[in-house]
Design a protein around this motif. Structure first.
Motif: not given
Length: 207
Positions: A55-83
């Motif tokens: 997570m510490t690396d991923l949050i730095q890689q995310c191009p968005s500074r907003s929560f919605v942008g981070w959420r959408d970017w993370y889910v797209k990059k890791n589509p099954t992680a939460i499940a």
């Protein structure tokens, strides 16, 4: 003219306020449930990097500074992680639920006695267990030190040889007032018990 001293001013932001400020809302959970979920997650390791990513690396890689942008970017990059994490934690919750059914007052009393009496005694008196193990391995006798001997840093004897038993942290302590002339057996506490280093007495060939 009297000058007023300006003291440093501190302010605090609670975790809930941080979530509201950064995310827009804060989730609330029924009492005790988060403690159970945290325990289940620790046992299941549901959110370890292999499952949800570093997570510490991923949050730095995310191009968005907003929560919605981070959420959408993370889910797209890791589509099954939460499940995947949810499934592992859910399995452990079910294990805990089954275990809870086995706990009654009698078991609680037995656990308290083990914690207060057994674990305390073993944790504070395991020097004797170390001495006994060393004595058996060297086919010799042992005894615990007297109060007078303890004041000189001696914890016990193997045969006629005095030894001191210290935690591994003793090695790095500076300015220790006591001078111990006896060979020192160091131990390290682990989750499984203790590891004993007999290098001092082995190298000296005393036993």
């Amino acid at each position: 003219m009297v000058q007023r001293k300006h003291s440093a001013r501190l302010f605090r932001i609670s975790n809930q306020e941080l979530e509201v400020e950064l995310v827009g809302e804060t989730k609330t959970f029924p009492k005790y449930t988060t403690q159970i979920l945290n325990l289940a997650n620790q046992n299941a390791q549901g959110t370890r990097p292999a499952i949800v990513g570093q997570m510490t690396d991923l949050i730095q890689q995310c191009p968005s500074r907003s929560f919605v942008g981070w959420r959408d970017w993370y889910v797209k990059k890791n589509p099954t992680a939460i499940a995947d994490a949810t499934e592992k934690i859910n399995e452990m919750v079910e294990n805990l639920r089954a275990a809870m059914k086995l706990i009654d007052r009698k078991m609680i009393s037995a656990w308290v006695q083990d914690l207060v009496l057994v674990k305390t005694f073993v944790g504070l008196r395991f020097q004797e267990a170390i001495l006994r193990k060393l004595a058996v391995a060297r086919n010799t006798s042992y005894r615990l030190a007297t109060a007078s001997e303890e004041s000189r840093g001696i914890d016990g004897y193997l045969g006629k040889t005095a030894i001191s038993i210290k935690p591994d942290t003793y090695k790095v302590k500076a300015g220790l007032p006591e001078i111990i002339t006896a060979p020192i057996v160091f131990y390290t506490k682990t989750k499984q018990g203790i590891e004993v280093d007999t290098k001092a007495i082995d190298e000296q060939g005393r036993l």
